[in-house]
Design a protein around this motif. Structure first.
Motif, PDB file in Angstrom:
ATOM      1  N   GLY A  63      39.732 100.261 133.673  1.00  0.00           N
ATOM      2  CA  GLY A  63      39.480 100.918 134.947  1.00  0.00           C
ATOM      3  C   GLY A  63      40.661 101.775 135.343  1.00  0.00           C
ATOM      4  N   GLY A  64      40.554 102.379 136.514  1.00  0.00           N
ATOM      5  CA  GLY A  64      41.614 103.249 136.999  1.00  0.00           C
ATOM      6  C   GLY A  64      41.780 103.135 138.499  1.00  0.00           C
ATOM      7  N   LEU A  65      42.970 103.417 138.967  1.00  0.00           N
ATOM      8  CA  LEU A  65      43.270 103.349 140.390  1.00  0.00           C
ATOM      9  C   LEU A  65      44.133 104.536 140.786  1.00  0.00           C
ATOM     10  N   HIS A  66      43.664 105.316 141.776  1.00  0.00           N
ATOM     11  CA  HIS A  66      44.440 106.420 142.333  1.00  0.00           C
ATOM     12  C   HIS A  66      45.102 105.957 143.621  1.00  0.00           C
ATOM     13  N   LEU A  67      46.393 106.221 143.757  1.00  0.00           N
ATOM     14  CA  LEU A  67      47.121 105.813 144.947  1.00  0.00           C
ATOM     15  C   LEU A  67      47.902 106.990 145.520  1.00  0.00           C
ATOM     16  N   LYS A  68      47.596 107.323 146.749  1.00  0.00           N
ATOM     17  CA  LYS A  68      48.355 108.355 147.439  1.00  0.00           C
ATOM     18  C   LYS A  68      49.685 107.752 147.879  1.00  0.00           C
ATOM     19  N   MET A  69      50.782 108.456 147.562  1.00  0.00           N
ATOM     20  CA  MET A  69      52.123 107.990 147.913  1.00  0.00           C
ATOM     21  C   MET A  69      52.923 109.158 148.491  1.00  0.00           C
ATOM     22  N   PRO A  70      54.090 108.893 149.081  1.00  0.00           N
ATOM     23  CA  PRO A  70      54.917 110.000 149.596  1.00  0.00           C
ATOM     24  C   PRO A  70      55.202 111.026 148.512  1.00  0.00           C
ATOM     25  N   ASP A  71      55.025 112.302 148.841  1.00  0.00           N
ATOM     26  CA  ASP A  71      55.203 113.371 147.860  1.00  0.00           C
ATOM     27  C   ASP A  71      56.669 113.502 147.487  1.00  0.00           C
ATOM     28  N   CYS A  72      56.938 113.539 146.178  1.00  0.00           N
ATOM     29  CA  CYS A  72      58.329 113.616 145.711  1.00  0.00           C
ATOM     30  C   CYS A  72      58.875 115.042 145.737  1.00  0.00           C
ATOM     31  N   ILE A  73      57.996 116.040 145.899  1.00  0.00           N
ATOM     32  CA  ILE A  73      58.447 117.435 145.872  1.00  0.00           C
ATOM     33  C   ILE A  73      59.124 117.751 147.203  1.00  0.00           C
ATOM     34  N   GLY A  74      60.431 117.687 147.221  1.00  0.00           N
ATOM     35  CA  GLY A  74      61.184 117.796 148.465  1.00  0.00           C
ATOM     36  C   GLY A  74      61.783 119.147 148.749  1.00  0.00           C
ATOM     37  N   ASP A  75      61.407 120.172 147.954  1.00  0.00           N
ATOM     38  CA  ASP A  75      61.939 121.511 148.221  1.00  0.00           C
ATOM     39  C   ASP A  75      60.819 122.504 148.563  1.00  0.00           C
ATOM     40  N   VAL A  76      59.679 121.969 148.992  1.00  0.00           N
ATOM     41  CA  VAL A  76      58.572 122.783 149.495  1.00  0.00           C
ATOM     42  C   VAL A  76      58.186 122.222 150.856  1.00  0.00           C
ATOM     43  N   LYS A  77      58.449 122.968 151.914  1.00  0.00           N
ATOM     44  CA  LYS A  77      58.288 122.461 153.276  1.00  0.00           C
ATOM     45  C   LYS A  77      56.865 122.036 153.589  1.00  0.00           C
ATOM     46  N   ALA A  78      55.881 122.751 153.066  1.00  0.00           N
ATOM     47  CA  ALA A  78      54.484 122.469 153.384  1.00  0.00           C
ATOM     48  C   ALA A  78      54.037 121.091 152.898  1.00  0.00           C
ATOM     49  N   LEU A  79      54.732 120.542 151.924  1.00  0.00           N
ATOM     50  CA  LEU A  79      54.335 119.263 151.349  1.00  0.00           C
ATOM     51  C   LEU A  79      54.996 118.066 152.018  1.00  0.00           C
ATOM     52  N   LYS A  80      55.928 118.302 152.939  1.00  0.00           N
ATOM     53  CA  LYS A  80      56.683 117.195 153.517  1.00  0.00           C
ATOM     54  C   LYS A  80      56.006 116.618 154.758  1.00  0.00           C
ATOM     55  N   LYS A  81      56.178 115.315 154.931  1.00  0.00           N
ATOM     56  CA  LYS A  81      55.592 114.589 156.069  1.00  0.00           C
ATOM     57  C   LYS A  81      56.690 113.807 156.775  1.00  0.00           C
ATOM     58  N   PRO A  82      56.483 113.479 158.049  1.00  0.00           N
ATOM     59  CA  PRO A  82      57.461 112.645 158.760  1.00  0.00           C
ATOM     60  C   PRO A  82      57.603 111.277 158.092  1.00  0.00           C
TER      61      PRO A  82
END
Length: 262
Positions: A109-128
């Protein structure tokens, strides 16, 4: 089950460890593909949890190389795949599942997990930070539900269906075809900020950064894991963007969770 994983900033390591803890708290056995002993554990284990992050709906270069270079050891293995992502992957688990099936593995089987985005040099991808903490907590809950179902022989199939494959292909992979591989030559080091501490060279999983004449020099084989970016004490490294917005190591969010519990 034995966990075999790759993790750039700690997201996938945390998720695989949490999965194994819920599966059998008395025996949490997991190994990074960077460890020499991982091959031995892969050989001797019949049931494996394989975990990795997904970049642009595809497997990191280091993970694909690991599977291809040790293809004979995946034959007749029962594998459950965990794929972590910042937002969307479509068939993040399916990318490796198709490859592993070719080498004789059985995909449980498979499992998708949303986690904090590691791309830290693109402002649009960052969250509080608070939102990222909620994301980690929701991933924990999803892992727990998934393991409870597995104990009743019900395996989640995230990313493994034909619809998932089409979503990953047309949603991202065709638009960003080969982008992670093109980015392998794009890592940038600001030598005005760099103090030549050598940390980036020590922690790079690809051996991409070498200390030459006391300066860290990229070798054009970056796997885009953002580990060096998020661990540089001087914030001197970028990859996609040109400015460090946030260094997103998982410990930052886990520490907030622990503090709230206290």
């Amino acid at each position: 089950m034995v966990g075999i994983y790759f993790s750039g900033t700690g997201n996938t390591k945390y998720c695989v460890g949490t999965f194994l803890k819920y599966y059998d708290d008395s025996k949490t056995e997991m190994y990074s593909i960077e460890e020499d002993c991982a091959i031995g554990k892969l050989k001797e284990s019949s049931d494996i949890v394989l975990g990795y992050p997904v970049y642009y709906s595809d497997i990191p270069m280091i993970v694909r190389e690991f599977i291809n270079n040790h293809s004979e050891f995946f034959a007749n293995k029962n594998i459950f795949i965990i794929a972590t992502m910042g937002l969307f992957s479509g068939d993040g688990t399916g990318c490796s599942a198709r490859l592993l099936k070719k080498y004789g593995a059985t995909i449980l089987g498979g499992l998708h997990l949303k986690m904090p985005d590691c791309i830290g040099d693109v402002k649009a991808l960052k969250k509080p930070v608070e939102k990222n903490v909620r994301i980690v907590r929701e991933a924990d809950r999803k892992i727990k539900r998934t393991v409870e179902n597995i104990k009743h022989k019900k395996y989640s199939q995230d990313g493994l269906t034909v619809i998932n494959h089409l979503a990953g292909l047309f949603g991202q992979r065709l638009w960003f075809y080969g982008k992670p591989y093109r980015l392998k030559e794009k890592i940038k080091i600001d030598y005005k900020k760099c103090v030549s501490c050598g940390r980036c060279s020590q922690i790079c999983p690809m051996g991409n950064i070498r200390m030459i004449e006391n300066r860290p020099i990229p070798q054009n084989k970056c796997t885009c894991c953002y580990r060096c970016f998020s661990s540089c004490p001087q914030k001197a490294i970028t990859l996609i963007g040109n400015k460090v917005i946030e260094q997103s190591i998982i410990d930052k969010y886990l520490n907030v969770i622990l503090q709230n519990k206290g």
